[in-house]
Enzyme design. Sequence first.
Site, PDB file in Angstrom:
ATOM      1  N   GLY A 419       0.840  -1.190   0.000  1.00 32.95           N
ATOM      2  CA  GLY A 419       0.000   0.000   0.000  1.00 32.95           C
ATOM      3  C   GLY A 419       0.869   1.231   0.000  1.00 32.95           C
ATOM      4  O   GLY A 419       2.038   1.185  -0.377  1.00 32.95           O
ATOM      5  N   GLY A 421       1.343   5.324   2.086  1.00 26.31           N
ATOM      6  CA  GLY A 421       0.948   6.263   3.112  1.00 26.31           C
ATOM      7  C   GLY A 421       1.145   7.691   2.654  1.00 26.31           C
ATOM      8  O   GLY A 421       1.298   7.970   1.459  1.00 26.31           O
ATOM      9  N   VAL A 426       4.583   1.290   0.689  1.00 25.62           N
ATOM     10  CA  VAL A 426       5.003   0.176   1.535  1.00 25.62           C
ATOM     11  C   VAL A 426       5.073  -1.058   0.650  1.00 25.62           C
ATOM     12  O   VAL A 426       4.097  -1.427   0.004  1.00 25.62           O
ATOM     13  CB  VAL A 426       4.033  -0.060   2.704  1.00 25.62           C
ATOM     14  CG1 VAL A 426       4.474  -1.264   3.524  1.00 25.62           C
ATOM     15  CG2 VAL A 426       3.947   1.173   3.587  1.00 25.62           C
ATOM     16  N   LYS A 455       8.891   0.306   4.316  1.00 29.62           N
ATOM     17  CA  LYS A 455       8.114   1.545   4.241  1.00 29.62           C
ATOM     18  C   LYS A 455       8.994   2.678   3.733  1.00 29.62           C
ATOM     19  O   LYS A 455      10.024   2.990   4.327  1.00 29.62           O
ATOM     20  CB  LYS A 455       7.549   1.881   5.621  1.00 29.62           C
ATOM     21  CG  LYS A 455       6.625   3.084   5.654  1.00 29.62           C
ATOM     22  CD  LYS A 455       6.046   3.248   7.055  1.00 29.62           C
ATOM     23  CE  LYS A 455       5.056   4.393   7.125  1.00 29.62           C
ATOM     24  NZ  LYS A 455       4.493   4.532   8.496  1.00 29.62           N
ATOM     25  N   ASP A 563      -2.758   6.127  18.938  1.00 32.11           N
ATOM     26  CA  ASP A 563      -3.485   6.008  17.665  1.00 32.11           C
ATOM     27  C   ASP A 563      -3.875   4.552  17.416  1.00 32.11           C
ATOM     28  O   ASP A 563      -3.650   4.013  16.334  1.00 32.11           O
ATOM     29  CB  ASP A 563      -2.641   6.542  16.509  1.00 32.11           C
ATOM     30  CG  ASP A 563      -3.459   6.722  15.227  1.00 32.11           C
ATOM     31  OD1 ASP A 563      -4.698   6.805  15.323  1.00 32.11           O
ATOM     32  OD2 ASP A 563      -2.863   6.765  14.137  1.00 32.11           O
TER      33      ASP A 563
END
Length: 724
Positions: A419, A421, A426, A455, A563
């Site tokens: 994916g 960010g 990543v 990442k 978080d």
Amino acid sequence: MVMQEEKKRQQPVTRRVRSFSESFKNLFRPPRSRDSSPINVTRIPYRSSSTSPKRSSEPPRRSTVSAQILDPKNSPIRQRSYTLKCCTPGLSHPFRQTGSGASNSPTRHRSISGEEQEIVNSLPEYKRSASHTFHGIRRPRSRSSSVSSCDSSNGTTSSSDSQWAMDSLLDDSDNDLTPYRGSNKDILKSKDRAPYNYIDDYNKKALRRATSYPNPLPSKQFYNERLYTRRSHPDEESLESLPRSAGADVQCIIEQNGFKVYEDGSHEHNIKLSGVIAKLEKGNSLPVHRQGLLSRPRLGITLSGLFKHHKNECDIENASSLLPNVEKSQTNHEKRTGQSPNDSNRSSPTQGREDYLKIVNPDASLGSDELKLINSLSSRIHKSLQNYLQEKNLKPAECIGEQAPTFQDNYGHPVGLVGAGAYGEVKLCARLRNEKDSPPFETYHDSKYIYYAVKELKPKPDSDLEKFCTKITSEFIIGHSLSHYHKNGKKPAPNILNVFDILEDSSSFIEVMEFCPAGDLYGMLVGKSKLKGRLHPLEADCFMKQLLHGVKFMHDHGIAHCDLKPENILFYPHGLLKICDFGTSSVFQTAWERRVHAQKGIIGSEPYVAPEEFVDGEYYDPRLIDCWSCGVVYITMILGHHLWKVASREKDMSYDEFYKEMQRKNQFRVFEELKHVNSELATNRKIALYRIFQWEPRKRISVGKLLDMQWMKSTNCCLIYDST
């Protein structure tokens, strides 16, 4: 009148004790026939969805069954609780009775046959009771091999052999003999049996057949080398995340979307593995593009916190590490010995000064070593960013000419895209295993490859470089210190994602982490469309316990996550939970501080943010907002949706209704209606939820105390945690 009442009390009560299997069958008869027996034994609320439409929304019942026994002598109703425990090594049977008066509670009985009565009649008179028949003879029951499945809509048990499944949960030990018809003894031990020399050969065989029992379950093989159990693989290596031991021949009594519960109390998670991983296991080579660029097979999993796809790709195979060589050698030594190689000779950089800070909190994750690493990384990142601004290329002077191992040497090639960010992509990287690799591994692996999540952190043209540098440094330092914590001889927590390295290439910084092949909790909930995003209560309890242990480990070492949400909770296929993304984490206590630092402002994602964060200018304890977030995550697993969008009365009507209902009734309808496998677990969970969802922080329970509550103590978790 008094004399008559005493005589009535002295008279023996002759009644037939109903077995639990008969009581279970009576649940499916018309209501009039349930009270026909003097003793009314009722399962609470083990009912089939087809026969109890009013309770069709109840989840399946697993292990604890409460029985209400109406005794003509004692009133009111006495409550008996039969609880299924996990079998520990060395025990021949996993079933025990708990609760008030459990040792004297009635158990499973049946009438003896005429053939068995003849055996009893052949015994001498002094071996037979004058007022009672023979105690405790029973035949071995025939065990069905069917699996009791669950209704996908409401989780209730529906199977033609559910009587056997429920009956097996209520049996006493197969090594004991149960009393029959008002015996003065609760259990007839083997020493009280009739001597065999009074019985002929034929009766010996008959009695042996009558008193033979099924073989006990093999004892579980627990691997206590680390903090949790391990699963054996064909190559004699193990993924340290398996709840059940191999070779245990036990019956599955609940099955729902791959989650299985067995009659010995253990359970098994079967979370879908990534499709690209399955392809790599079958192939003989890695699908690597020319120059190491990313080839485009996408993963069959979701890591939802890593949202978009970026067009620009970078060559990461020649990236070099930013970690000092001294740091690497010390880390490797600590992994082997549990202590730093120079603990006895090392001196503080400020030793000898008047302002030397004394360490008062040795368990803090952020100490002198981490402070050195922060200073080193900040300096190198700042220089790299300056070069990037001037030449649009990251080539710090320290890295030129060094012959350190490259990214490709340590972590292999990119083989998939996970994916993206806010700062970059990543990727999934893999390298072939070699002779130097030895278990236990700190990331996912198979017989051929070792996998890493990589990442990319790339600064934007208009981004604040100081803020970007702080984010990179804090995220890596917190994750690295938590996942490689070896101070005071303690091992890292199994529920913290491992962070291995930070590197830089020609255009970005790279963080290397552990790869979890089953994706995140958000993707798991979205994938359960048939169940409307809900998990089985027992599966959610196991995940909640792992989550709380991981958060408690962070709090014990001076760090709050701040978080917690489903997107930041990753999994292995067998249910091992990992907490990730420490970019917004707060260090509330260092090694030199006794007091806990409070903070203010909104941190995290709105549905999971505690109400005190929305109060302007108010300071709060970051540990308590983590506890609130854990509660929201659990409710999301159970309901499949959020209770509210934001915990503010002015901004959200749902939260305002929760607040008013708690003020008016001191209870919340949603919590009252939540179902579990039995009433005891439902009650304990409800009490814990009320302690979590306190809008006043001073009344809210801490994560450590929540783990000590009866709900979590009675939760069977697929990890075995060290009590120390």
